[in-house]
Design a protein around this motif. Structure first.
Motif, PDB file in Angstrom:
ATOM      1  N   LEU A  48       0.844  -1.203   0.000  1.00  0.00           N
ATOM      2  CA  LEU A  48       0.000   0.000   0.000  1.00  0.00           C
ATOM      3  C   LEU A  48       0.877   1.249   0.000  1.00  0.00           C
ATOM      4  O   LEU A  48       0.606   2.213  -0.713  1.00  0.00           O
ATOM      5  CB  LEU A  48      -0.915   0.002   1.234  1.00  0.00           C
ATOM      6  CG  LEU A  48      -2.130  -0.927   1.176  1.00  0.00           C
ATOM      7  CD1 LEU A  48      -2.729  -1.100   2.559  1.00  0.00           C
ATOM      8  CD2 LEU A  48      -3.167  -0.375   0.218  1.00  0.00           C
ATOM      9  N   GLU A  49       1.936   1.209   0.800  1.00  0.00           N
ATOM     10  CA  GLU A  49       2.797   2.392   0.875  1.00  0.00           C
ATOM     11  C   GLU A  49       3.580   2.590  -0.423  1.00  0.00           C
ATOM     12  O   GLU A  49       3.766   3.720  -0.867  1.00  0.00           O
ATOM     13  CB  GLU A  49       3.722   2.285   2.081  1.00  0.00           C
ATOM     14  CG  GLU A  49       2.934   2.583   3.361  1.00  0.00           C
ATOM     15  CD  GLU A  49       3.777   2.520   4.614  1.00  0.00           C
ATOM     16  OE1 GLU A  49       4.791   1.809   4.603  1.00  0.00           O
ATOM     17  OE2 GLU A  49       3.388   3.179   5.601  1.00  0.00           O
ATOM     18  N   ALA A  50       4.030   1.484  -1.031  1.00  0.00           N
ATOM     19  CA  ALA A  50       4.774   1.591  -2.288  1.00  0.00           C
ATOM     20  C   ALA A  50       3.889   2.176  -3.375  1.00  0.00           C
ATOM     21  O   ALA A  50       4.318   3.037  -4.149  1.00  0.00           O
ATOM     22  CB  ALA A  50       5.303   0.224  -2.707  1.00  0.00           C
ATOM     23  N   VAL A  51       2.629   1.735  -3.410  1.00  0.00           N
ATOM     24  CA  VAL A  51       1.701   2.243  -4.424  1.00  0.00           C
ATOM     25  C   VAL A  51       1.485   3.743  -4.230  1.00  0.00           C
ATOM     26  O   VAL A  51       1.538   4.524  -5.179  1.00  0.00           O
ATOM     27  CB  VAL A  51       0.359   1.469  -4.347  1.00  0.00           C
ATOM     28  CG1 VAL A  51      -0.770   2.278  -4.944  1.00  0.00           C
ATOM     29  CG2 VAL A  51       0.487   0.147  -5.073  1.00  0.00           C
ATOM     30  N   ARG A  52       1.286   4.152  -2.984  1.00  0.00           N
ATOM     31  CA  ARG A  52       1.032   5.570  -2.708  1.00  0.00           C
ATOM     32  C   ARG A  52       2.248   6.417  -3.050  1.00  0.00           C
ATOM     33  O   ARG A  52       2.137   7.546  -3.525  1.00  0.00           O
ATOM     34  CB  ARG A  52       0.674   5.743  -1.237  1.00  0.00           C
ATOM     35  CG  ARG A  52      -0.044   7.025  -0.936  1.00  0.00           C
ATOM     36  CD  ARG A  52      -0.634   7.024   0.447  1.00  0.00           C
ATOM     37  NE  ARG A  52       0.373   6.785   1.459  1.00  0.00           N
ATOM     38  CZ  ARG A  52       0.110   6.564   2.749  1.00  0.00           C
ATOM     39  NH1 ARG A  52      -1.133   6.524   3.143  1.00  0.00           N
ATOM     40  NH2 ARG A  52       1.055   6.366   3.615  1.00  0.00           N
ATOM     41  N   ARG A  53       3.437   5.859  -2.831  1.00  0.00           N
ATOM     42  CA  ARG A  53       4.680   6.612  -3.024  1.00  0.00           C
ATOM     43  C   ARG A  53       5.099   6.643  -4.488  1.00  0.00           C
ATOM     44  O   ARG A  53       5.569   7.649  -4.988  1.00  0.00           O
ATOM     45  CB  ARG A  53       5.772   5.933  -2.192  1.00  0.00           C
ATOM     46  CG  ARG A  53       6.955   6.779  -1.830  1.00  0.00           C
ATOM     47  CD  ARG A  53       7.846   6.024  -0.868  1.00  0.00           C
ATOM     48  NE  ARG A  53       8.095   4.656  -1.313  1.00  0.00           N
ATOM     49  CZ  ARG A  53       7.909   3.557  -0.578  1.00  0.00           C
ATOM     50  NH1 ARG A  53       7.471   3.651   0.648  1.00  0.00           N
ATOM     51  NH2 ARG A  53       8.160   2.367  -1.070  1.00  0.00           N
ATOM     52  N   GLU A  54       4.912   5.514  -5.183  1.00  0.00           N
ATOM     53  CA  GLU A  54       5.579   5.367  -6.483  1.00  0.00           C
ATOM     54  C   GLU A  54       4.694   5.484  -7.710  1.00  0.00           C
ATOM     55  O   GLU A  54       5.178   5.763  -8.787  1.00  0.00           O
ATOM     56  CB  GLU A  54       6.313   4.013  -6.531  1.00  0.00           C
ATOM     57  CG  GLU A  54       7.491   3.973  -5.572  1.00  0.00           C
ATOM     58  CD  GLU A  54       8.022   2.554  -5.374  1.00  0.00           C
ATOM     59  OE1 GLU A  54       7.890   1.743  -6.316  1.00  0.00           O
ATOM     60  OE2 GLU A  54       8.567   2.269  -4.289  1.00  0.00           O
ATOM     61  N   ILE A  55       3.391   5.227  -7.544  1.00  0.00           N
ATOM     62  CA  ILE A  55       2.539   5.230  -8.742  1.00  0.00           C
ATOM     63  C   ILE A  55       2.131   6.652  -9.105  1.00  0.00           C
ATOM     64  O   ILE A  55       1.643   7.402  -8.260  1.00  0.00           O
ATOM     65  CB  ILE A  55       1.281   4.372  -8.537  1.00  0.00           C
ATOM     66  CG1 ILE A  55       1.656   2.929  -8.238  1.00  0.00           C
ATOM     67  CG2 ILE A  55       0.366   4.467  -9.746  1.00  0.00           C
ATOM     68  CD1 ILE A  55       1.969   2.090  -9.417  1.00  0.00           C
ATOM     69  N   THR A  65       1.862   4.517 -13.992  1.00  0.00           N
ATOM     70  CA  THR A  65       3.278   4.198 -14.193  1.00  0.00           C
ATOM     71  C   THR A  65       4.055   4.428 -12.912  1.00  0.00           C
ATOM     72  O   THR A  65       3.615   5.176 -12.038  1.00  0.00           O
ATOM     73  CB  THR A  65       3.878   5.070 -15.327  1.00  0.00           C
ATOM     74  OG1 THR A  65       5.263   4.763 -15.445  1.00  0.00           O
ATOM     75  CG2 THR A  65       3.736   6.549 -15.019  1.00  0.00           C
ATOM     76  N   ASP A  66       5.193   3.755 -12.791  1.00  0.00           N
ATOM     77  CA  ASP A  66       6.087   4.065 -11.673  1.00  0.00           C
ATOM     78  C   ASP A  66       7.379   4.679 -12.195  1.00  0.00           C
ATOM     79  O   ASP A  66       8.316   4.902 -11.444  1.00  0.00           O
ATOM     80  CB  ASP A  66       6.379   2.824 -10.832  1.00  0.00           C
ATOM     81  CG  ASP A  66       7.003   1.712 -11.659  1.00  0.00           C
ATOM     82  OD1 ASP A  66       6.920   1.768 -12.891  1.00  0.00           O
ATOM     83  OD2 ASP A  66       7.578   0.785 -11.060  1.00  0.00           O
ATOM     84  N   GLY A  67       7.418   4.948 -13.513  1.00  0.00           N
ATOM     85  CA  GLY A  67       8.604   5.585 -14.089  1.00  0.00           C
ATOM     86  C   GLY A  67       8.223   6.943 -14.650  1.00  0.00           C
ATOM     87  O   GLY A  67       7.278   7.563 -14.187  1.00  0.00           O
TER      88      GLY A  67
ATOM     89  N   TYR B   4       0.702  -2.786 -16.271  1.00  0.00           N
ATOM     90  CA  TYR B   4       0.672  -2.325 -14.881  1.00  0.00           C
ATOM     91  C   TYR B   4       2.074  -2.221 -14.307  1.00  0.00           C
ATOM     92  O   TYR B   4       2.872  -3.141 -14.435  1.00  0.00           O
ATOM     93  CB  TYR B   4      -0.150  -3.277 -14.013  1.00  0.00           C
ATOM     94  CG  TYR B   4      -1.632  -3.116 -14.195  1.00  0.00           C
ATOM     95  CD1 TYR B   4      -2.164  -1.982 -14.787  1.00  0.00           C
ATOM     96  CD2 TYR B   4      -2.498  -4.093 -13.763  1.00  0.00           C
ATOM     97  CE1 TYR B   4      -3.529  -1.843 -14.952  1.00  0.00           C
ATOM     98  CE2 TYR B   4      -3.873  -3.956 -13.924  1.00  0.00           C
ATOM     99  CZ  TYR B   4      -4.377  -2.820 -14.521  1.00  0.00           C
ATOM    100  OH  TYR B   4      -5.730  -2.688 -14.686  1.00  0.00           O
ATOM    101  N   PRO B   5       2.361  -1.102 -13.619  1.00  0.00           N
ATOM    102  CA  PRO B   5       3.680  -0.958 -13.006  1.00  0.00           C
ATOM    103  C   PRO B   5       3.865  -1.900 -11.814  1.00  0.00           C
ATOM    104  O   PRO B   5       2.888  -2.344 -11.204  1.00  0.00           O
ATOM    105  CB  PRO B   5       3.715   0.505 -12.573  1.00  0.00           C
ATOM    106  CG  PRO B   5       2.301   0.957 -12.560  1.00  0.00           C
ATOM    107  CD  PRO B   5       1.543   0.095 -13.508  1.00  0.00           C
ATOM    108  N   ARG B   6       5.114  -2.189 -11.497  1.00  0.00           N
ATOM    109  CA  ARG B   6       5.498  -3.146 -10.449  1.00  0.00           C
ATOM    110  C   ARG B   6       4.785  -2.938  -9.097  1.00  0.00           C
ATOM    111  O   ARG B   6       4.219  -3.891  -8.567  1.00  0.00           O
ATOM    112  CB  ARG B   6       7.037  -3.087 -10.316  1.00  0.00           C
ATOM    113  CG  ARG B   6       7.671  -3.747  -9.103  1.00  0.00           C
ATOM    114  CD  ARG B   6       7.514  -5.248  -9.037  1.00  0.00           C
ATOM    115  NE  ARG B   6       7.606  -5.937 -10.307  1.00  0.00           N
ATOM    116  CZ  ARG B   6       7.065  -7.150 -10.533  1.00  0.00           C
ATOM    117  NH1 ARG B   6       6.361  -7.745  -9.581  1.00  0.00           N
ATOM    118  NH2 ARG B   6       7.220  -7.732 -11.688  1.00  0.00           N
TER     119      ARG B   6
END
Lengths: 205, 205
Positions: A48-55, A65-67, B4-6
């Motif tokens: 959940l935290e990775a999604v909030r931070r990176e997406i 995207t995360d890029g 979908y991103p990682r």
């Protein structure tokens, strides 16, 4: 008397905010998270935290995207003369899973919906028009793949008139509507049958 | 191509570990969490962490609690002469919701299940026997409310023989099994009908 302690009740309330999750399912999920002897809870928190931070949204097509660019826009092998316009990021996945489309996308993040007070400027339509103008030498066709609902059709007609007014020379097309493969006529509604008849294909035998 | 991103894929995988959540539901939930404009994601993280940090088992009855004793054990108005033995914490909620029972509980956290290799010492049965001995002046009846399944019945018989061997003078009873209220005979299985007939009540008209 409610025998559940406060933190568990809070988790159940939080899970209930997810779509399609009612009181019973939320309770079952919360108890499963509690009963898990592995790292399920930690995994969920980290994810959940990775999604909030990176997406974030792709600046070109507004897919997730995360890029910098999304995977589709960053792929040089995709056909840049085609843009498929969809309502949501999940629609990109649906179309990709068919393995038939090799062009780019544009995610509107909603549909024009006068009844809900959503106008063309509330979704990513202005960005679509800008993108069309910017890449007008490249883009040949705009495939509108919004759902065949009232708002989906309305958005399609809205895009048609915007493209017409912009003067950009691009073909606007609409995905086919009809009987789904494996479906049966007797279970179809009138509008679907009417559409399947109206948009019949001529074939040469 | 997977668009979908990682981090999103990781969240979908984590959600899929929950019971009854498949690929499609997990994707729908993950996208709903992403699309949420409020504090859903933060709420979930906080609730998950609070549960992991604060929820423990009541040292008396092994129900869930965030304090020293659980809400039921801490309630001085409960009838301490009755202990209702259940399989899981969720069973406590089910029984509490009936508003009929005012005694204490004992949560086994499982059932004796020879086929799955779960013996009486793998669940909270030794703790139940200790509790019975400790409070033998107080406890009058043990109501075994495990499900009427093979393992639930087996656990009931196990408790009977353990109580007998312990020499503690306590009545062991079993919840009634029969046709549920509003149910119909024609839809019931043979074992339920046999049980409903065998354990019929005599009434005085």
């Amino acid at each position: 008397m409610d025998p559940y302690p406060r933190p568990l009740k809070d988790l159940i309330s939080a899970l209930r905010r997810l779509p399609g999750i009612g009181e019973k399912t939320a309770t079952r999920l919360a108890l499963a998270i509690l009963a898990d002897k592995g790292d399920l809870s930690r995994c969920l928190v980290q994810a959940l935290e990775a999604v909030r931070r990176e997406i974030r949204l792709c600046p070109e097509c507004f897919n997730l995207t995360d890029g910098d660019l999304c995977a589709v826009c960053a792929d040089v092998s995709r056909d840049r003369s085609l843009i498929c316009v969809v309502e949501e990021p999940s629609d990109v996945l649906s179309i990709e899973s068919s393995n038939v489309y090799k062009g780019l996308y544009h995610v509107l993040h909603g549909l024009v919906s006068p009844l809900s007070g959503i106008g063309p400027n509330d979704i990513r339509l202005p960005e679509l028009m800008e993108r069309l103008k910017k890449y007008q030498d490249q883009v040949r066709e705009l495939i509108v793949a919004t759902n065949p609902s009232v708002d989906g059709e309305g958005t399609f007609h809205h895009i048609c008139s915007l493209v017409e007014r912009s003067g950009v020379a691009v073909v606007v097309s609409r995905i086919a509507s009809g009987i789904p493969m494996g479906g049966e006529l007797k279970y179809m509604d009138q509008v679907t049958i009417a559409s399947a008849l109206t948009y019949r294909r001529s074939t040469q035998c």
